[in-house]
Design a protein around this motif. Structure first.
Motif, PDB file in Angstrom:
ATOM      1  N   ILE A 302       0.841  -1.203   0.000  1.00  0.00           N
ATOM      2  CA  ILE A 302       0.000   0.000   0.000  1.00  0.00           C
ATOM      3  C   ILE A 302       0.870   1.245   0.000  1.00  0.00           C
ATOM      4  N   GLY A 303       1.917   1.244   0.834  1.00  0.00           N
ATOM      5  CA  GLY A 303       2.815   2.392   0.885  1.00  0.00           C
ATOM      6  C   GLY A 303       3.493   2.654  -0.442  1.00  0.00           C
ATOM      7  N   ALA A 304       3.939   1.585  -1.121  1.00  0.00           N
ATOM      8  CA  ALA A 304       4.591   1.748  -2.421  1.00  0.00           C
ATOM      9  C   ALA A 304       3.623   2.322  -3.451  1.00  0.00           C
ATOM     10  N   GLY A 305       2.364   1.874  -3.391  1.00  0.00           N
ATOM     11  CA  GLY A 305       1.368   2.414  -4.320  1.00  0.00           C
ATOM     12  C   GLY A 305       1.123   3.895  -4.101  1.00  0.00           C
ATOM     13  N   ILE A 306       1.028   4.296  -2.830  1.00  0.00           N
ATOM     14  CA  ILE A 306       0.831   5.719  -2.517  1.00  0.00           C
ATOM     15  C   ILE A 306       2.027   6.545  -2.989  1.00  0.00           C
ATOM     16  N   LEU A 307       3.229   6.037  -2.750  1.00  0.00           N
ATOM     17  CA  LEU A 307       4.432   6.755  -3.180  1.00  0.00           C
ATOM     18  C   LEU A 307       4.508   6.845  -4.702  1.00  0.00           C
ATOM     19  N   ALA A 308       4.082   5.778  -5.398  1.00  0.00           N
ATOM     20  CA  ALA A 308       4.085   5.820  -6.868  1.00  0.00           C
ATOM     21  C   ALA A 308       3.174   6.929  -7.374  1.00  0.00           C
ATOM     22  N   ASP A 309       2.022   7.133  -6.708  1.00  0.00           N
ATOM     23  CA  ASP A 309       1.121   8.223  -7.090  1.00  0.00           C
ATOM     24  C   ASP A 309       1.773   9.588  -6.874  1.00  0.00           C
ATOM     25  N   ARG A 310       2.549   9.712  -5.811  1.00  0.00           N
ATOM     26  CA  ARG A 310       3.055  11.033  -5.407  1.00  0.00           C
ATOM     27  C   ARG A 310       4.414  11.371  -5.999  1.00  0.00           C
ATOM     28  N   PHE A 317      11.101   2.294  -7.356  1.00  0.00           N
ATOM     29  CA  PHE A 317      11.947   1.162  -7.712  1.00  0.00           C
ATOM     30  C   PHE A 317      13.423   1.435  -7.434  1.00  0.00           C
ATOM     31  N   ILE A 318      13.865   2.655  -7.670  1.00  0.00           N
ATOM     32  CA  ILE A 318      15.273   2.975  -7.429  1.00  0.00           C
ATOM     33  C   ILE A 318      15.607   2.846  -5.948  1.00  0.00           C
ATOM     34  N   PHE A 319      14.868   3.568  -5.110  1.00  0.00           N
ATOM     35  CA  PHE A 319      15.169   3.554  -3.674  1.00  0.00           C
ATOM     36  C   PHE A 319      14.742   2.228  -3.026  1.00  0.00           C
ATOM     37  N   GLY A 320      13.626   1.657  -3.503  1.00  0.00           N
ATOM     38  CA  GLY A 320      13.168   0.383  -2.956  1.00  0.00           C
ATOM     39  C   GLY A 320      14.146  -0.752  -3.243  1.00  0.00           C
ATOM     40  N   SER A 321      14.709  -0.773  -4.444  1.00  0.00           N
ATOM     41  CA  SER A 321      15.667  -1.820  -4.805  1.00  0.00           C
ATOM     42  C   SER A 321      16.941  -1.703  -3.972  1.00  0.00           C
ATOM     43  N   LEU A 322      17.428  -0.493  -3.799  1.00  0.00           N
ATOM     44  CA  LEU A 322      18.630  -0.291  -2.985  1.00  0.00           C
ATOM     45  C   LEU A 322      18.386  -0.709  -1.539  1.00  0.00           C
ATOM     46  N   ALA A 323      17.209  -0.333  -1.008  1.00  0.00           N
ATOM     47  CA  ALA A 323      16.884  -0.685   0.381  1.00  0.00           C
ATOM     48  C   ALA A 323      16.739  -2.194   0.545  1.00  0.00           C
ATOM     49  N   LEU A 324      16.065  -2.853  -0.411  1.00  0.00           N
ATOM     50  CA  LEU A 324      15.867  -4.297  -0.312  1.00  0.00           C
ATOM     51  C   LEU A 324      17.198  -5.034  -0.400  1.00  0.00           C
ATOM     52  N   ALA A 325      18.090  -4.591  -1.279  1.00  0.00           N
ATOM     53  CA  ALA A 325      19.404  -5.232  -1.394  1.00  0.00           C
ATOM     54  C   ALA A 325      20.164  -5.139  -0.074  1.00  0.00           C
ATOM     55  N   LEU A 326      20.156  -3.955   0.540  1.00  0.00           N
ATOM     56  CA  LEU A 326      20.877  -3.754   1.800  1.00  0.00           C
ATOM     57  C   LEU A 326      20.277  -4.609   2.926  1.00  0.00           C
ATOM     58  N   VAL A 327      18.955  -4.600   3.033  1.00  0.00           N
ATOM     59  CA  VAL A 327      18.286  -5.340   4.106  1.00  0.00           C
ATOM     60  C   VAL A 327      18.452  -6.850   3.909  1.00  0.00           C
ATOM     61  N   THR A 328      18.326  -7.321   2.658  1.00  0.00           N
ATOM     62  CA  THR A 328      18.476  -8.758   2.387  1.00  0.00           C
ATOM     63  C   THR A 328      19.870  -9.239   2.741  1.00  0.00           C
ATOM     64  N   GLY A 350      10.274  -7.854   4.761  1.00  0.00           N
ATOM     65  CA  GLY A 350       8.933  -7.875   4.191  1.00  0.00           C
ATOM     66  C   GLY A 350       8.458  -6.493   3.784  1.00  0.00           C
ATOM     67  N   LEU A 351       8.764  -5.496   4.606  1.00  0.00           N
ATOM     68  CA  LEU A 351       8.368  -4.123   4.294  1.00  0.00           C
ATOM     69  C   LEU A 351       9.039  -3.650   3.010  1.00  0.00           C
ATOM     70  N   CYS A 352      10.331  -3.982   2.850  1.00  0.00           N
ATOM     71  CA  CYS A 352      11.058  -3.567   1.643  1.00  0.00           C
ATOM     72  C   CYS A 352      10.578  -4.315   0.400  1.00  0.00           C
ATOM     73  N   VAL A 353      10.201  -5.589   0.576  1.00  0.00           N
ATOM     74  CA  VAL A 353       9.639  -6.334  -0.552  1.00  0.00           C
ATOM     75  C   VAL A 353       8.363  -5.652  -1.039  1.00  0.00           C
ATOM     76  N   GLY A 354       7.721  -4.907  -0.149  1.00  0.00           N
ATOM     77  CA  GLY A 354       6.495  -4.200  -0.502  1.00  0.00           C
ATOM     78  C   GLY A 354       6.624  -3.243  -1.659  1.00  0.00           C
ATOM     79  N   MET A 355       7.872  -2.949  -2.086  1.00  0.00           N
ATOM     80  CA  MET A 355       8.030  -2.071  -3.257  1.00  0.00           C
ATOM     81  C   MET A 355       7.354  -2.663  -4.485  1.00  0.00           C
ATOM     82  N   ILE A 356       7.129  -3.998  -4.482  1.00  0.00           N
ATOM     83  CA  ILE A 356       6.452  -4.615  -5.622  1.00  0.00           C
ATOM     84  C   ILE A 356       5.030  -4.101  -5.762  1.00  0.00           C
ATOM     85  N   GLY A 357       4.531  -3.402  -4.737  1.00  0.00           N
ATOM     86  CA  GLY A 357       3.207  -2.803  -4.843  1.00  0.00           C
ATOM     87  C   GLY A 357       3.112  -1.780  -5.956  1.00  0.00           C
ATOM     88  N   ALA A 358       4.278  -1.296  -6.432  1.00  0.00           N
ATOM     89  CA  ALA A 358       4.291  -0.342  -7.546  1.00  0.00           C
ATOM     90  C   ALA A 358       4.304  -1.037  -8.900  1.00  0.00           C
TER      91      ALA A 358
END
Length: 435
Positions: A302-310, A317-328, A350-358
């Protein structure tokens, strides 16, 4: 690749009560349908004992049981393409309702099926037919749901709508996990084997049929209604138009589906087993941590979808991918030394994987409305059939080489997500529309 918008934006309006009702009913139905599709895997061991000969070797029984489960994935592309074809020609709502009906009825029947001891080889054959029907249903449900909600809401809330729907789908996985935990907690193993395994299927079927009834209150999307009024529906077979005229959109959507499916498969479905076998965590702890991660994933979508709108999908995808790589990387390298970090790190993952919401936000805008359902369904289901099947094998091979194999695979995916984000940054417009 042309810009992802194709026409002028309608006058801005806020989300209405009707919009929220549409999103709620769609997300609820998606959760129940995903529950129906996934509950099989949580009782695979019991099903294997009941639907195959007792003297069959255990490895062969497991292989055939999971083969029946996998058959649902193989049926996804064909089911999705057929349902999308009629969705583009006859209406989104009809196919949206049909998909959950085709999921609920087989689930209910599974809960009533006679076993191998009662009807012999007909038991696994009937189970296979029901899984194929379920696969066809889920192939139409996911892309159909994204198209349905995106065409109902104002253009500036498409990300939120798709993220909410995706959150509902991931919640279906959580419901399946919780139901399996509940059944195995309330009943001893022998009772589960005798009859209690049927309860999750019966419950899923009943609630699925209830969702079919609730979807009667949904309306056809305004975008499709306008296409009908203007007589602007596809003049030929929609899939033919998609394959001929929209190859860049197909490629982009398939890569996005790889990102979506592989993140879910590796970090949500496979990681609990890796934590038990390679890191020595107890099964109860890994399942609890996994449930927490799915909850965080749902909010992350849901958060990724809201951010995609804004701020646009590119930045997500840029910031989400970097964050997911670091956390993983932190998750897989630090748990041995700090096992007490399991819950916190898995939740953050799990929160970082949420970037797929976009992901659906981009996919629904990649195709024009007249062939949107067919384009999205073809790309999504074809890619899911390929990468959803190859990912577990790839991770298995990497695990033989290193216990960090899943981390390497996910970090490579994050590189793909970063490239997609940089590409979208060049093509995004600030005034997208879905009409």
């Amino acid at each position: 690749m042309p810009p992802l918008s194709s026409s002028a934006v309608p006058a801005p309006r806020p989300l209405t009560r009707s919009d929220y009702k549409t999103l709620s009913l769609s997300a609820l139905g998606g959760a129940l349908e995903f529950y129906d599709f996934i509950i099989f895997v949580f009782f695979a061991a019991v099903i294997g004992k009941l639907f195959f000969p007792a003297d069959m070797p255990e490895w062969l029984r497991q292989m055939q049981t999971f083969g029946i489960f996998a058959a649902g994935y193989l049926a996804r592309p064909l089911g999705g393409i057929v349902m999308a074809h009629f969705g583009d020609l006859l209406g989104r709502k009809r196919m949206f309702t049909l998909s959950i009906f085709l999921m609920a009825v087989p689930t209910l029947i599974m809960g009533l099926l006679p076993t191998y001891a009662q009807i012999g080889v007909w038991a696994p054959l009937l189970l296979l037919v029901l899984r194929l029907i379920q696969g066809a249903a889920i192939g139409g449900e996911v892309p159909g749901a994204w198209v349905f909600v995106s065409e109902h809401v104002p253009a500036r809330h498409v990300g939120y709508a798709c993220g909410t729907l995706t959150s509902g789908l991931t919640t279906g996985i959580l419901l399946g996990s919780l139901m399996a935990t509940l059944i195995n907690t309330l009943y001893p193993p022998q009772e589960v084997l005798d009859w209690a395994w049927r309860l999750p299927f019966l419950v899923g079927g009943v609630f699925g049929l209830l969702s079919v009834y609730l979807r009667r209150w949904l309306h056809e999307t305004p975008v499709f209604a306008e296409l009908q009024q203007r007589k602007a529906l596809a003049a030929e077979v929609p899939l033919k138009t998609v394959v001929r005229d929209h190859q860049p959109a197909i490629l982009l959507s398939m890569l996005l589906t790889w990102l979506l499916s592989a993140c879910i498969v590796v970090l949500i479905l496979l990681t609990p087993n890796v934590l038990q076998t390679a890191y020595g965590f107890a099964a109860a702890d890994t399942l609890k941590a996994n449930s927490l991660a799915i909850v965080c994933l749902s909010f992350g979508c849901i958060g990724a979808g809201i951010l995609a709108d804004r701020i646009g999908a590119a930045r997500v995808f840029i910031f989400g991918s970097l964050a997911l790589a670091l956390v993983t990387w932190t998750f897989y390298t630090q748990l041995t030394a700090h096992p007490e970090w399991l819950y916190g790190l898995y939740a953050l993952t799990g929160l970082c994987v949420g970037m797929i919401g976009a992901v659906p936000y981009v996919m629904v805008r990649a195709f024009p409305a007249s062939v949107r359902f067919s384009g999205l369904s073809f790309s999504y289901n074809l890619a899911y059939a390929i990468f959803g099947g190859l990912t577990p094998m790839a991770v298995g091979l990497l695990l033989k080489w290193s216990p960090l194999g899943p981390a390497y695979y996910v970090i490579a995916l994050c590189g793909l997500g970063l490239c997609i984000g940089l590409y979208l940054r060049q093509t995004e417009t600030r005034t997208p529309a879905l009409a």
